[in-house]
Design a protein around this motif. Sequence first.
Motif, PDB file in Angstrom:
ATOM      1  N   SER A  14       0.833  -1.200   0.000  1.00  0.00           N
ATOM      2  CA  SER A  14       0.000   0.000   0.000  1.00  0.00           C
ATOM      3  C   SER A  14       0.859   1.238   0.000  1.00  0.00           C
ATOM      4  O   SER A  14       1.888   1.276   0.650  1.00  0.00           O
ATOM      5  CB  SER A  14      -0.921   0.013   1.222  1.00  0.00           C
ATOM      6  OG  SER A  14      -1.550   1.260   1.358  1.00  0.00           O
ATOM      7  N   GLY A  32      -8.662   3.480  11.307  1.00  0.00           N
ATOM      8  CA  GLY A  32      -7.235   3.554  11.020  1.00  0.00           C
ATOM      9  C   GLY A  32      -6.391   2.643  11.880  1.00  0.00           C
ATOM     10  O   GLY A  32      -5.169   2.548  11.674  1.00  0.00           O
ATOM     11  N   ILE A  36      -1.041   3.280   3.633  1.00  0.00           N
ATOM     12  CA  ILE A  36      -1.167   2.826   5.014  1.00  0.00           C
ATOM     13  C   ILE A  36      -0.149   3.486   5.920  1.00  0.00           C
ATOM     14  O   ILE A  36      -0.484   4.012   6.979  1.00  0.00           O
ATOM     15  CB  ILE A  36      -1.032   1.290   5.077  1.00  0.00           C
ATOM     16  CG1 ILE A  36      -2.226   0.656   4.337  1.00  0.00           C
ATOM     17  CG2 ILE A  36      -1.004   0.819   6.515  1.00  0.00           C
ATOM     18  CD1 ILE A  36      -2.186  -0.860   4.334  1.00  0.00           C
ATOM     19  N   PHE A  58      -4.557  -0.598  13.196  1.00  0.00           N
ATOM     20  CA  PHE A  58      -4.066  -1.829  12.586  1.00  0.00           C
ATOM     21  C   PHE A  58      -3.242  -2.619  13.606  1.00  0.00           C
ATOM     22  O   PHE A  58      -2.633  -2.046  14.512  1.00  0.00           O
ATOM     23  CB  PHE A  58      -3.239  -1.570  11.329  1.00  0.00           C
ATOM     24  CG  PHE A  58      -1.898  -0.931  11.576  1.00  0.00           C
ATOM     25  CD1 PHE A  58      -0.784  -1.704  11.863  1.00  0.00           C
ATOM     26  CD2 PHE A  58      -1.749   0.447  11.506  1.00  0.00           C
ATOM     27  CE1 PHE A  58       0.449  -1.121  12.078  1.00  0.00           C
ATOM     28  CE2 PHE A  58      -0.520   1.040  11.717  1.00  0.00           C
ATOM     29  CZ  PHE A  58       0.578   0.256  12.009  1.00  0.00           C
ATOM     30  N   TRP A 110      -6.648  -4.545   9.778  1.00  0.00           N
ATOM     31  CA  TRP A 110      -6.675  -3.093   9.578  1.00  0.00           C
ATOM     32  C   TRP A 110      -8.116  -2.632   9.496  1.00  0.00           C
ATOM     33  O   TRP A 110      -8.915  -3.149   8.704  1.00  0.00           O
ATOM     34  CB  TRP A 110      -5.936  -2.721   8.294  1.00  0.00           C
ATOM     35  CG  TRP A 110      -5.990  -1.245   7.981  1.00  0.00           C
ATOM     36  CD1 TRP A 110      -5.831  -0.212   8.827  1.00  0.00           C
ATOM     37  CD2 TRP A 110      -6.261  -0.685   6.696  1.00  0.00           C
ATOM     38  NE1 TRP A 110      -5.958   0.981   8.187  1.00  0.00           N
ATOM     39  CE2 TRP A 110      -6.219   0.736   6.847  1.00  0.00           C
ATOM     40  CE3 TRP A 110      -6.515  -1.198   5.433  1.00  0.00           C
ATOM     41  CZ2 TRP A 110      -6.432   1.612   5.796  1.00  0.00           C
ATOM     42  CZ3 TRP A 110      -6.722  -0.330   4.374  1.00  0.00           C
ATOM     43  CH2 TRP A 110      -6.671   1.062   4.553  1.00  0.00           C
ATOM     44  N   ASN A 111      -8.496  -1.665  10.347  1.00  0.00           N
ATOM     45  CA  ASN A 111      -9.814  -1.084  10.327  1.00  0.00           C
ATOM     46  C   ASN A 111      -9.739   0.197   9.513  1.00  0.00           C
ATOM     47  O   ASN A 111      -9.184   1.205   9.959  1.00  0.00           O
ATOM     48  CB  ASN A 111     -10.295  -0.790  11.756  1.00  0.00           C
ATOM     49  CG  ASN A 111     -11.740  -0.356  11.797  1.00  0.00           C
ATOM     50  OD1 ASN A 111     -12.179   0.474  11.009  1.00  0.00           O
ATOM     51  ND2 ASN A 111     -12.491  -0.922  12.744  1.00  0.00           N
ATOM     52  N   GLN A 112     -10.322   0.165   8.331  1.00  0.00           N
ATOM     53  CA  GLN A 112     -10.213   1.301   7.423  1.00  0.00           C
ATOM     54  C   GLN A 112     -10.913   2.542   7.975  1.00  0.00           C
ATOM     55  O   GLN A 112     -10.502   3.676   7.712  1.00  0.00           O
ATOM     56  CB  GLN A 112     -10.799   0.934   6.062  1.00  0.00           C
ATOM     57  CG  GLN A 112     -10.533   1.966   4.974  1.00  0.00           C
ATOM     58  CD  GLN A 112     -10.971   1.472   3.607  1.00  0.00           C
ATOM     59  OE1 GLN A 112     -11.560   0.401   3.475  1.00  0.00           O
ATOM     60  NE2 GLN A 112     -10.665   2.243   2.574  1.00  0.00           N
ATOM     61  N   THR A 147      -3.198   4.445  11.201  1.00  0.00           N
ATOM     62  CA  THR A 147      -2.809   5.134   9.968  1.00  0.00           C
ATOM     63  C   THR A 147      -3.345   6.551   9.899  1.00  0.00           C
ATOM     64  O   THR A 147      -2.784   7.394   9.195  1.00  0.00           O
ATOM     65  CB  THR A 147      -3.294   4.341   8.748  1.00  0.00           C
ATOM     66  OG1 THR A 147      -4.729   4.202   8.820  1.00  0.00           O
ATOM     67  CG2 THR A 147      -2.659   2.966   8.707  1.00  0.00           C
TER      68      THR A 147
END
Length: 511
Positions: free
Chosen positions: A9, A99, A12, A101, A94-96, A126
């Motif tokens: 990525s 953020g 990230i 992780f 990872w929780n988008q 992130t």
Amino acid sequence: MKSTKKILSGLIVTALILPVAGTASAATYHSDSDTSLGLLDYLENEHRAARANKPNPEKQQLAADTAEMAKHLRYPIDPTKAAPVSFEGDDLTWNQATGDFTAKGKVKVTQLDQHRFEGENIDGNTIEERIHIPGKGHVLQFTPGQTEVMLDGFETNYNYKMKTGSMENAKGKVADNYMTGKKFEFYPDKIVIYDGTKTKCSAIHPDYNLFARKIEIYPNDKMVMHNVKFKIKGATFLSKESYTVDLKKDTTVSDWFPRIGYDKTNGLWIRQNLKQPIAKNVDANAKIVYTTKKDWRNEFNAGWANAGSYARVTYGYFDDSDDNWIKKEPSLLWGYNTRLGNTHFHYGINGEYGRWKQGTVKSNHKMYSLGLGYDPIIVGGWKLHLSTSYEITRESYNDAHYNGFNYDATFTKDFDDRWSGYGAYRYQKNNRENSPFDFDNDSYSRKIEAGFSYRIDDNNRVAFGTKYDVDDQTWKKFDYYWFHDMHCSQLILHYEGHDNTWKVKWRFLPM
């Protein structure tokens, strides 16, 4: 999102750049034989450089991994943004939205510009742009143009937007220094280390190190150490309130390291070199020497040097390769040495004026010389060096004066990776017959010198040098050397066959 695959990525994690010190190479070795064995000093210096710059498997692996990463990029790299990052581990989450992780198992967080975090458990965010290794962590930095870093530590925190962070109880390699610290703090313009040590010794328990309550490292500029102690095997030998290392020059802290040795003339001796910059191109130096047979033999000097020109005032004791001592009280040395235009020739104008003393002989010593040399010439695999000079010397003692030409022709050759040899023909007008001083000269003018070096293995080398009096057709010198490396120090045994005497030296590496 869970996965056991590698994730690539560009969003990230942004760049992690640790601003650390620049590299410095080891100081050079200089032979003390007057049989021209110094022509092979480059062998010892090349060996030390190779040992300091031996291949690093982690660096090679990281380069290979980032090269593989680059193959899978879907878009060109934007130089204004952070380099892409990959996550690799046994369990990645990872929780988008938030953020957050986490990465568990054998985790590697690799950045395309050759940065890497490793740990059993890594977490972060992130959005907040931070990374956290709660347990043991490993950090690598091999970014081109920046200083190389390899650190192991605990409780690592880093904010990759602010470029600030910390690592507890860390140790590893920063450039060519092995360093430890109770705490490392990272800032955009420096690194601060508390209760830290610095050494060039790679052993688990180093023979020597510099300990400081606080160390500040400014990238490619300087390293400032506060409340410093020089320790050998844990025992404190010297201390300073502060000590600064110029990272822009080829410098080491070797001036702190005492040299220890034995020879028949001086007995057991110990030597300490001290250096202090005063202004641009100006410095002051001291060589503190104590011998069991001749008591103190100190020397002090201060001088200026720039663009081939120099001037230096010196006071104290000097010895030559035959352990003959002379005292200068004081003496001024000056000169200018440079290449002759764009040619292969180089020339020098040098002089000395001072008060010399040796035993009952005292004299106002004046010496002037004009020298001319030529770049090495390759002849059948041998390197040929040619030089000549005209020297004028005047002594107030008995109105002694002498002048004339000196000539030198020397050959060197590496036969293979182990064997090297040299030969030299020299004519020196100055000798003991026309000089009132027995110092740095022979009783004859024409001489042939030759010798060889053989490297037995990575830790052992032997060398031999000899000198022949052409006028009397007699051999005058037989010098035998054994160099033995002991992981962080070196033992040098020197046997003078003609005089049947031994010399022993022990010194830290690098010098």
